[in-house]
Design a protein around this motif. Structure first.
Motif, mmCIF file in Angstrom:
data_model
loop_
_atom_site.group_PDB
_atom_site.id
_atom_site.type_symbol
_atom_site.label_atom_id
_atom_site.label_comp_id
_atom_site.label_asym_id
_atom_site.label_seq_id
_atom_site.Cartn_x
_atom_site.Cartn_y
_atom_site.Cartn_z
ATOM 1 N N ASP A 70 35.129 23.778 -2.679
ATOM 2 C CA ASP A 70 34.661 25.169 -2.691
ATOM 3 C C ASP A 70 33.753 25.379 -1.482
ATOM 4 O OD1 ASP A 70 33.780 27.692 -3.198
ATOM 5 O OD2 ASP A 70 32.752 27.223 -5.083
ATOM 6 N N HIS A 71 34.227 26.170 -0.521
ATOM 7 C CA HIS A 71 33.478 26.369 0.718
ATOM 8 C C HIS A 71 32.422 27.464 0.608
ATOM 9 C CE1 HIS A 71 36.260 23.675 2.637
ATOM 10 N NE2 HIS A 71 37.291 24.454 2.374
ATOM 11 N N SER A 86 40.617 30.296 -4.473
ATOM 12 C CA SER A 86 39.969 30.760 -3.246
ATOM 13 C C SER A 86 39.892 29.688 -2.169
ATOM 14 C CB SER A 86 38.539 31.235 -3.564
ATOM 15 O OG SER A 86 37.704 30.118 -3.850
ATOM 16 N N SER A 87 40.203 28.439 -2.508
ATOM 17 C CA SER A 87 40.011 27.340 -1.560
ATOM 18 C C SER A 87 41.328 26.829 -1.005
ATOM 19 C CB SER A 87 39.269 26.187 -2.244
ATOM 20 O OG SER A 87 39.245 25.053 -1.397
ATOM 21 N N GLY A 466 32.900 23.073 -14.523
ATOM 22 C CA GLY A 466 34.017 22.462 -13.812
ATOM 23 C C GLY A 466 33.758 22.236 -12.345
ATOM 24 N N GLN A 467 32.537 22.536 -11.871
ATOM 25 C CA GLN A 467 32.194 22.317 -10.469
ATOM 26 C C GLN A 467 31.123 21.240 -10.351
ATOM 27 O OE1 GLN A 467 31.358 26.431 -8.966
ATOM 28 N NE2 GLN A 467 32.911 25.869 -7.477
ATOM 29 N N ARG A 476 29.952 12.124 3.225
ATOM 30 C CA ARG A 476 30.246 13.560 3.228
ATOM 31 C C ARG A 476 29.877 14.161 1.879
ATOM 32 N NH1 ARG A 476 36.101 12.150 5.576
ATOM 33 N NH2 ARG A 476 36.281 11.550 3.381
ATOM 34 N N ILE A 477 29.343 15.367 1.919
ATOM 35 C CA ILE A 477 28.908 16.054 0.711
ATOM 36 C C ILE A 477 29.597 17.415 0.644
ATOM 37 C CG2 ILE A 477 26.942 17.011 -0.551
ATOM 38 C CD1 ILE A 477 25.179 14.973 0.889
ATOM 39 N N GLY A 478 30.118 17.747 -0.504
ATOM 40 C CA GLY A 478 30.768 19.040 -0.675
ATOM 41 C C GLY A 478 30.689 19.487 -2.115
ATOM 42 N N ARG A 479 30.973 20.754 -2.329
ATOM 43 C CA ARG A 479 31.028 21.294 -3.687
ATOM 44 C C ARG A 479 32.490 21.400 -4.080
ATOM 45 N NH1 ARG A 479 28.207 26.950 -5.780
ATOM 46 N NH2 ARG A 479 30.180 27.916 -5.142
ATOM 47 N N VAL A 480 32.863 20.725 -5.158
ATOM 48 C CA VAL A 480 34.266 20.672 -5.551
ATOM 49 C C VAL A 480 34.437 21.333 -6.911
ATOM 50 C CG1 VAL A 480 34.696 18.568 -4.237
ATOM 51 C CG2 VAL A 480 34.039 18.389 -6.637
ATOM 52 N N VAL A 481 35.638 21.843 -7.127
ATOM 53 C CA VAL A 481 35.992 22.417 -8.425
ATOM 54 C C VAL A 481 37.153 21.587 -8.974
ATOM 55 C CG1 VAL A 481 37.422 24.152 -7.254
ATOM 56 C CG2 VAL A 481 36.798 24.470 -9.653
#
Length: 507
Positions: A70-71, A86-87, A466-467, A476-481
């Motif tokens: 999720d950007h 959306s991703s 769910g995120q 690396r760090i990111g927000r994922v769904v």
């Protein structure tokens, strides 16, 4: 466009130079002098959105599909389906990659995974999805389920799916009668089996479910140290669980301690020769002593064990222990009642500590015994181990069985604070942090992110069910769904049930 619209596929008309450029990008097209210098004009604000030299990827290049990156910093208000749509960036993950050599860009080799978050945040769904995916690989997989809820739900889904198999068999019989080409027939049958979730049924039947409940006499002795361990390891754990049961009474009198050590060694040797004996036999032999103190104390121990959960650990060795050789094992434990640090322990607390001792050593031995075999342990409700000093020690020992032993520990718990302590700085190579109410600062610190940046705080706190924030072995760090694509498999992960179909029923 009309034909595609009839199939439910929306096509947007091309504009400006798009058709020309589309054809010019084909591999066989010849570029003219003017084609080589086509320039797209844009503002600086639009140009920087291309994020040149910035990667928003997280996870593995090759792995299982778990969802999307999720950007945005948006709050999707529970609509994770919209977040997925959306991703454009898929999130792949293979946990076994963490301790492998010669992987460019990897910052560390810690194989352990931390999965943190509130109840209902989606962490259990993700953990079980990760367990299923990784369990189909060659490694041995063990899931510790303190609530013992997986077995009933998985078997419920299996039974429901199996009720449709006669219908599938009828359709297969019709295909066999109609199709003569073997290749086409095989493909059509395979398609039918997937439509009726036959592979999922086969997978569930392949799982070795164990519910450690003494109401089933087959479970007695499942965690007996003399049954599942050998020599010094069996002696060490047997001493620990006995001391947990009677405290200083084990060592306050040399006569009792010497008798215990002698008979323990004798029973271990008898077991090694193939005799069906266990830890309970030690005290049965001691109860025959002519020494009144040894006899009375041993009989007292036998009375404490009889009819309680302690029969899981103290047995006569007639039943096999929990297998360490099954490809997939789900080990359910019920009835644990653990005291918090500093609390006065009840008899039930002491019995739970003893089960935890044995369970922790089982997991440690499961992960350490074969360096050439990948093993993965999913430890659910990991906060159980942090409520007592004993549990903390067991967890620390389990975490230190890691890279050299080819063992992966996935700790599933409610708070990132459960993942480390002052006594244990063993790091998690991969972290997933679902929404953890009221603990934003600790979560961001665990990721090495600024805990006073409003944008970063919003980015984390706007996570919906769910995120999760994800940190991979590459840093690396990111927000994922998270995206579970198989509806039948998703049903296996349900933990809440209601006879009401929706809130409207209440009204």
């Amino acid at each position: 466009m009309t034909a595609m619209e009839g199939l439910g596929v929306k096509i947007v008309p091309s504009q400006w130079d798009q058709p020309y450029l589309f054809y010019k990008m084909r591999s066989t097209e010849e570029l003219t002098r003017s084609d080589r210098y086509w320039v797209q004009n844009m503002k600086v604000s639009a140009f920087v959105e291309n994020l040149f030299f910035v990667s928003q990827k997280v996870g593995s290049d090759i792995g299982f599909y778990f969802g999307r990156v999720d950007h945005t910093t948006l709050n999707w208000a529970g609509n994770y389906e919209k977040a997925i749509a959306s991703s454009p960036t898929p999130f792949f993950w293979n946990m076994f990659q963490a301790n492998k050599e010669d992987i460019e860009g990897k910052l560390g080799d810690s194989p352990h995974v931390g999965i943190f978050g509130d109840t209902g945040s989606g962490k259990s769904f993700f953990a079980k999805l990760a367990f299923v995916y990784h369990s189909i690989l060659k490694g041995l997989s063990l899931y510790i389920d303190p609530k013992d809820e997986m077995k009933s739900q998985f078997l419920y889904v299996r039974d429901k799916l199996e009720s449709y198999l006669p219908e599938m068999e009828e359709k297969i019989a019709d295909l066999v009668a109609l199709i003569e080409d073997d290749e086409i027939l095989e493909r059509r049958i395979r398609n039918l089996e997937f439509a009726y979730h036959k592979p999922l049924i086969d997978y569930i039947n392949h799982i070795h479910f164990v519910s450690l409940n003494t109401k089933d006499k087959k479970n007695i002795g499942a965690l007996d140290p003399i049954v599942f361990l050998e020599s010094e390891q069996a002696k060490e754990l047997s001493t620990q669980v006995t001391e947990g049961l009677i405290g200083t009474k084990l060592t306050e009198d040399d006569r009792f301690e010497n008798s215990f050590n002698y008979h323990l060694q004798q029973v271990i040797e008898r077991r090694a020769k193939g005799e069906a004996v266990g830890l309970l036999n030690v005290f049965k032999e001691m109860a025959k002593s002519k020494e009144e103190l040894i006899k009375d104390r041993s009989e007292n121990i036998l009375s404490k064990i009889s009819g309680t959960m302690l029969e899981l650990v103290f047995s006569e060795g007639k039943n096999p222990s929990v297998s360490m050789d099954d490809h997939i094992t789900v080990l359910g434990v019920t009835g644990l009642n653990l005291a918090k640090s500093g609390e006065v322990k009840t008899a039930q607390n002491k019995m739970s500590d003893i089960i935890m001792y044995a369970l922790g050593d089982f997991c440690r031995f499961f992960g350490a015994r074969n360096r050439d075999q990948e093993t993965v342990i999913f430890l659910d409700e990991g906060w159980f181990f942090n409520t007592t000093d004993i549990g903390k020690g067991i967890l620390m020992r389990m975490k230190r069985v890691g890279r050299s032993e080819n063992n992966f520990l996935a700790l599933i718990t409610q708070s990132v604070k459960d993942g480390s302590s002052d006594e244990d700085d063993t790091a998690f190579g991969t972290i997933f942090a679902f929404k953890e109410t009221g603990n934003t600062k600790a979560v961001l610190q665990a990721f090495g992110l600024p805990d006073d940046d409003e944008d970063v705080i919003t980015w984390y706190e706007n996570q919906t069910k769910g995120q999760a924030l994800a940190k991979d072995p590459f840093g690396r760090i990111g927000r994922v769904v998270i995206h579970g694509q198989n509806s039948a498999l998703n049903e296996c992960f349900k933990t809440t049930f209601s006879e009401m179909e929706s809130a409207k029923v209440v009204a």
